[in-house]
Write an enzyme that holds these catalytic residues in place. Structure first.
Site, PDB file in Angstrom:
ATOM      1  N   ASP A  13       0.817  -1.219   0.000  1.00 33.56           N
ATOM      2  CA  ASP A  13       0.000   0.000   0.000  1.00 33.56           C
ATOM      3  C   ASP A  13       0.850   1.269   0.000  1.00 33.56           C
ATOM      4  O   ASP A  13       0.429   2.315   0.507  1.00 33.56           O
ATOM      5  CB  ASP A  13      -0.960   0.025   1.197  1.00 33.56           C
ATOM      6  CG  ASP A  13      -1.792  -1.238   1.317  1.00 33.56           C
ATOM      7  OD1 ASP A  13      -2.402  -1.622   0.306  1.00 33.56           O
ATOM      8  OD2 ASP A  13      -1.813  -1.839   2.404  1.00 33.56           O
ATOM      9  N   LYS A  16       2.387   2.087  -5.142  1.00 28.78           N
ATOM     10  CA  LYS A  16       3.089   1.537  -6.308  1.00 28.78           C
ATOM     11  C   LYS A  16       2.345   1.809  -7.607  1.00 28.78           C
ATOM     12  O   LYS A  16       2.963   2.006  -8.650  1.00 28.78           O
ATOM     13  CB  LYS A  16       3.296   0.024  -6.125  1.00 28.78           C
ATOM     14  CG  LYS A  16       4.252  -0.338  -5.010  1.00 28.78           C
ATOM     15  CD  LYS A  16       4.468  -1.843  -4.915  1.00 28.78           C
ATOM     16  CE  LYS A  16       3.230  -2.583  -4.453  1.00 28.78           C
ATOM     17  NZ  LYS A  16       2.797  -2.212  -3.094  1.00 28.78           N
ATOM     18  N   GLY A  40      -4.209  -4.344  -4.720  1.00 26.49           N
ATOM     19  CA  GLY A  40      -4.812  -3.402  -5.654  1.00 26.49           C
ATOM     20  C   GLY A  40      -3.945  -2.190  -5.887  1.00 26.49           C
ATOM     21  O   GLY A  40      -3.225  -1.748  -4.988  1.00 26.49           O
ATOM     22  N   HIS A  41      -3.981  -1.668  -7.091  1.00 18.27           N
ATOM     23  CA  HIS A  41      -3.271  -0.442  -7.426  1.00 18.27           C
ATOM     24  C   HIS A  41      -4.280   0.581  -7.938  1.00 18.27           C
ATOM     25  O   HIS A  41      -5.109   0.270  -8.791  1.00 18.27           O
ATOM     26  CB  HIS A  41      -2.211  -0.696  -8.503  1.00 18.27           C
ATOM     27  CG  HIS A  41      -1.048  -1.479  -7.999  1.00 18.27           C
ATOM     28  ND1 HIS A  41      -0.107  -2.039  -8.841  1.00 18.27           N
ATOM     29  CD2 HIS A  41      -0.654  -1.804  -6.757  1.00 18.27           C
ATOM     30  CE1 HIS A  41       0.811  -2.672  -8.118  1.00 18.27           C
ATOM     31  NE2 HIS A  41       0.487  -2.540  -6.862  1.00 18.27           N
ATOM     32  N   GLN A 225       1.922  -5.933  -3.006  1.00 16.92           N
ATOM     33  CA  GLN A 225       2.189  -5.983  -1.558  1.00 16.92           C
ATOM     34  C   GLN A 225       3.552  -5.362  -1.221  1.00 16.92           C
ATOM     35  O   GLN A 225       4.010  -4.474  -1.925  1.00 16.92           O
ATOM     36  CB  GLN A 225       2.074  -7.427  -1.039  1.00 16.92           C
ATOM     37  CG  GLN A 225       0.646  -7.927  -1.018  1.00 16.92           C
ATOM     38  CD  GLN A 225       0.408  -9.043  -2.013  1.00 16.92           C
ATOM     39  OE1 GLN A 225       1.280  -9.471  -2.760  1.00 16.92           O
ATOM     40  NE2 GLN A 225      -0.801  -9.544  -2.049  1.00 16.92           N
TER      41      GLN A 225
END
Length: 431
Positions: A13, A16, A40-41, A225
């Site tokens: 988080d 990225k 998630g991004h 991650q």
């Protein structure tokens, strides 16, 4: 020009998605090399928000994007994500998206097992805090050599054999958790139905990468991650089920180690983590509330609130070592705007001894008390700054102190979620 691997240097988080999206402009190809749709991004491009889980960030740019063999793939989620992104005006074709033929699948039996295990974990400390999306059970089947892989979708006969092997292992587990046995016909039918929606994207990803290397293409490897969720190097057992460190970029995509190139570690200007596990610098006060609120610290795909704390230089210095980080991208500096005093963790006090690293023992990690160094904060806004000269003196001092403590330079500095609010101090693609 070098290839670049982007990895999270904390607990994930770190922002990225934005950095990968920004670097995608300079890359010819983007590769996702581990994890599943539990990560998630978020990308913000011209005010439009794109939330990705399995799809590499390069698809928003229309760059060839590979889901590598190190990823466990939920094919139903992938089809849904493709449809969602196409609904936002981004076309996903087999020319843009490549799915490794040797990647392993997440099946409907995996989330069910994941959720049942967490529900049954009643002993203190037994609950890991997974997303319940079947990532762990899918990786278990992979290393247990019974997984169904992407290439198996092309053959009903292969699927039948593989499903029988899965039943031999899973049915006793399911019985112990009060779940019904696997229905082989139903599972086969589900796989045969989804197969034609997946197979057009399937290729031997390693061959595509090998050709890209021969052609001198610039490849961006996108991790999910963070280093301290790595199954080997993280705060075990409160980790994910894959290797998240930079070394996995080679194994999880099918390129040799020398092909990975420059390692860029993404580092938040403070620290967050999701789920259970030790967190020495966690704040349960008004500062923690400030970080969570201003930083919008909620999981992209899970909606889970993130725990927040001061910057942990011990953690990031260790991450620099285990990832071989060449430089960092420091994100969310603007979240610290308005805080009068900042603290940086420079060591852990455990049983009267101060350590400059995070020990592997869970007991020691839980007992760690942070040793803080205080710095003066700033009232001026850093949001949207696009030059290092635009930062106030106290913000500059904070950034420079982080560099000193972690032993790595800041290559990129992010001052908002917007793509263009990024200060480049060193071009990672130039090595």
């Amino acid at each position: 020009m070098a290839n670049v691997a982007v990895v999270g240097a904390q607990w994930g988080d770190e922002g990225k998605g934005k950095i990968v999206d920004w670097l995608s402009n300079r890359a010819d190809m983007v590769v996702r090399f581990q994890g599943g749709h539990n990560a998630g991004h978020t990308l913000v491009v011209d005010g439009k928000v794109y939330k990705l889980a399995l799809l590499p960030s390069g698809v928003v740019q229309g760059k060839p994007s590979i889901i590598g063999n190190g990823v466990v793939v939920d094919p139903w989620h992938l089809v849904g994500e493709i449809n969602k992104i196409e609904g936002q005006g981004i076309r996903i074709s087999p020319e843009v998206l490549i799915l490794a033929d040797n990647a392993c699948l997440i099946l409907p039996i995996h989330p069910a097992l994941d959720v049942a295990r967490e529900a049954a974990a009643n002993a203190p400390g037994a609950r890991i805090g997974t997303t319940g999306r079947g990532i762990g059970p899918a990786y278990e089947d992979k290393v247990g050599r019974r997984a169904i892989r992407v290439c198996d979708l092309a053959s009903a006969e292969d699927l039948k054999i593989k499903i029988d092997r899965l039943r031999a292992h899973h049915d006793p587990l399911r019985a112990g958790l009060g779940l019904e046995p696997i229905d082989p016909e139903a599972l086969l039918g589900q796989l045969l139905e989804i197969a034609p929606k997946i197979l057009p994207y399937v290729q031997p990803a390693w061959r595509v990468l090998d050709q890209a290397r021969r052609d001198g293409k610039r490849v961006l490897f996108e991790g999910a991650q963070g280093a301290f969720l790595d199954v080997d190097h993280g705060t075990y057992p409160y980790v994910t089920s894959s290797n998240t460190v930079a070394g996995q970029a080679a194994a999880g995509s099918g390129i040799g180690p020398r092909g990975v190139g420059y390692v860029l570690g993404i580092v938040k200007a403070y620290t967050t983590r999701v789920g259970e596990g030790p967190f020495a610098c966690e704040l349960n006060d008004e500062v923690g509330t400030h970080l969570a609120t201003v930083g919008r610290e909620v999981g992209v795909n899970t909606g889970r609130a993130r725990r927040c704390g001061w910057f942990d230089a011990v953690l990031v210095r260790q991450s620099v070592a285990i990832n071989g980080i060449d430089g960092i991208a420091l994100t969310k500096l603007d979240v610290l705007d308005g805080l009068k005093t900042l603290k940086i963790c420079t060591g852990y006090r455990i049983d009267g001894q101060v350590l400059d690293y995070l020990p592997s023992s869970l007991k020691a990690q839980a007992a760690a008390e942070p040793v803080f160094e205080e710095m003066e904060g700033w009232s001026e806004s850093t949001a949207g700054a696009r030059s290092f000269r635009d930062l106030n003196a106290h913000a500059v001092k904070y950034v420079r102190r982080i560099e000193e403590l972690i032993g790595a330079p800041v290559a990129l500095l992010s001052t908002s979620p917007e793509r263009d609010d990024t200060i480049m101090m060193h071009d990672p693609f130039r090595g």
